[in-house]
Enzyme design. Structure first.
Site, PDB file in Angstrom:
ATOM      1  N   HIS A  35       0.860  -1.184   0.000  1.00  0.00           N
ATOM      2  CA  HIS A  35       0.000   0.000   0.000  1.00  0.00           C
ATOM      3  C   HIS A  35       0.894   1.230   0.000  1.00  0.00           C
ATOM      4  O   HIS A  35       2.119   1.133   0.102  1.00  0.00           O
ATOM      5  CB  HIS A  35      -0.957  -0.010   1.187  1.00  0.00           C
TER       6      HIS A  35
ATOM      7  N   HIS B  37       1.314   3.914   2.019  1.00  0.00           N
ATOM      8  CA  HIS B  37       1.800   4.651   3.179  1.00  0.00           C
ATOM      9  C   HIS B  37       3.329   4.742   3.155  1.00  0.00           C
ATOM     10  O   HIS B  37       4.015   3.824   2.696  1.00  0.00           O
ATOM     11  CB  HIS B  37       1.327   3.994   4.473  1.00  0.00           C
TER      12      HIS B  37
ATOM     13  N   ASP C  92       5.822   4.540   5.234  1.00  0.00           N
ATOM     14  CA  ASP C  92       6.750   3.596   5.850  1.00  0.00           C
ATOM     15  C   ASP C  92       6.896   2.310   5.031  1.00  0.00           C
ATOM     16  O   ASP C  92       7.669   1.426   5.391  1.00  0.00           O
ATOM     17  CB  ASP C  92       6.340   3.281   7.293  1.00  0.00           C
ATOM     18  N   HIS C  93       6.173   2.241   3.917  1.00  0.00           N
ATOM     19  CA  HIS C  93       6.300   1.100   3.004  1.00  0.00           C
ATOM     20  C   HIS C  93       6.803   1.510   1.623  1.00  0.00           C
ATOM     21  O   HIS C  93       7.048   0.645   0.789  1.00  0.00           O
ATOM     22  CB  HIS C  93       4.953   0.390   2.864  1.00  0.00           C
TER      23      HIS C  93
ATOM     24  N   HIS D 154      -7.489  -1.985   5.287  1.00  0.00           N
ATOM     25  CA  HIS D 154      -6.688  -0.935   5.911  1.00  0.00           C
ATOM     26  C   HIS D 154      -7.315   0.414   5.586  1.00  0.00           C
ATOM     27  O   HIS D 154      -8.366   0.486   4.934  1.00  0.00           O
ATOM     28  CB  HIS D 154      -5.240  -1.032   5.407  1.00  0.00           C
TER      29      HIS D 154
ATOM     30  N   ASP E 159      -0.476  -3.830   5.485  1.00  0.00           N
ATOM     31  CA  ASP E 159      -1.105  -3.534   6.753  1.00  0.00           C
ATOM     32  C   ASP E 159      -2.576  -3.917   6.658  1.00  0.00           C
ATOM     33  O   ASP E 159      -3.230  -3.628   5.677  1.00  0.00           O
ATOM     34  CB  ASP E 159      -0.996  -2.046   7.069  1.00  0.00           C
TER      35      ASP E 159
ATOM     36  N   HIS F 115       6.235  -5.891  11.789  1.00  0.00           N
ATOM     37  CA  HIS F 115       5.530  -4.602  11.793  1.00  0.00           C
ATOM     38  C   HIS F 115       5.032  -4.248  13.201  1.00  0.00           C
ATOM     39  O   HIS F 115       3.853  -4.023  13.447  1.00  0.00           O
ATOM     40  CB  HIS F 115       4.350  -4.651  10.804  1.00  0.00           C
TER      41      HIS F 115
END
Length: 318
Positions: free
Chosen positions: A62, A64, A66-67, A139, A210, A268
């Site tokens: 996805h 976001h 942090d990915h 998510h 996530d 995670h």
């Protein structure tokens, strides 16, 4: 198939854990496939035994940060580390636009082809050895889990035995390897099944993050050898998990149990569970193992070799 965790923290890095990135090394084809690419992933490559020059595919769950924040730096460095022939990137809607904007505003030029594939549930990639599929998770933004299925392989052909009974090498060996019955000029017949070890079942690895607990994750992970699942929160903080649509340790274990996987690897983790706090990561592990005993907790640079299992009967091959 070897899994290497390059980042196991959620949201932000800590002194001990970087943000999300997991590498799947395929030594038989000298390739590395990457799942998510948080900030600093290329630094984690340098600290590991992985070769950035072997990177061929990246799968993003996805959008976001942090990915995804490590993507541009990693892609720019790949061209300087051996110029790969091509990198295929798979991810949700918006990934292609994000990369194009990053290239434009940073004036970065890749010295190799980069192909972005926008994913939807179903098969994304297939060749003679592997099938990669994805499924929708639950998510705050569109998110997908990935399933990597290794195709079954024929068992080892016993050349020594075939030679001992006088079967000449050549096309007849090919027929025997395929399980066919052959007839020699002297009238003797041989069944290929008698010369081959039991077939080797292809391994199955699933990556889900996530997401909060959802049936989509269960279906994607069905009968997997390894399920890598997020466990952002402890069970005590389930309300936070529901608010932010993340999983607790118990939710990860429930997915593993419902899907009947062989091994659960949790990742995670929220930085709130640092040593010395009221709840520590060891408590999350205990919570998960109370539901699904075959659970391990990942840490940065942890490697896991996915074991192979043989088919002994026709029924067990399904």
């Amino acid at each position: 198939m070897q899994i290497t965790f390059l980042g196991t923290s959620s949201g932000v890095p800590t002194r001990a854990r970087n943000v999300s990135a997991i590498a799947l090394r395929l030594p038989q084809r000298a390739e590395v496939w990457l799942f998510d690419c948080g900030e600093g992933t290329q630094h984690q490559f340098l600290r590991s035994e992985l070769k950035i020059s072997q990177l061929t595919r990246i799968f993003v769950t996805h959008m976001h940060g942090d990915h995804t924040f490590g993507l541009m730096g990693l892609l720019a460095s790949c061209g300087l580390a051996g110029s790969p022939q091509r990198i295929d990137i798979y991810g949700p809607p918006g990934l292609d636009e994000y990369l194009r904007a990053s290239v434009r505003y940073s004036q970065t030029h890749f010295s190799y082809p980069v192909k972005v594939h926008t994913v939807k549930p179903g098969v994304l990639f297939e060749d003679e050895e592997f099938v990669v599929s994805c499924g929708a998770l639950k998510h705050r933004v569109p998110a997908f889990g990935y399933r990597i299925t290794e195709k079954d392989r024929p068992g080892r052909f016993d050349v020594e035995r075939a030679t001992a009974v006088g079967i000449p090498s050549g096309p007849l060996y090919g027929k025997l390897k395929r399980g066919e019955v052959i007839t020699l000029p002297d009238g003797r017949q041989f069944n290929g099944a008698d010369f081959c070890a039991p077939p080797e079942t292809g391994r199955k690895v699933v990556y889900c993050t996530d997401t909060i607990y959802c049936e989509g994750a269960v279906e994607l992970a069905r009968n997997a050898d390894v399920l890598i699942h997020e466990a952002t929160f402890a069970h005590q903080d389930a309300e936070l998990a529901y608010q932010r649509l993340h999983s607790t340790s118990t939710m990860a274990a429930q997915v593993a149990q419902a899907a009947q996987v062989r091994q659960l690897l949790m990742t995670h983790f929220s930085p709130r569970y640092a040593p010395g706090n009221d709840i520590e990561l060891k408590d999350l592990l205990a919570e998960a193992r109370a539901i699904f005993p075959q659970t391990a907790m990942a840490h940065d640079f942890m490697t896991y070799d996915v074991p192979r299992r043989q088919v002994t009967t026709l029924a067990s091959s399904r």
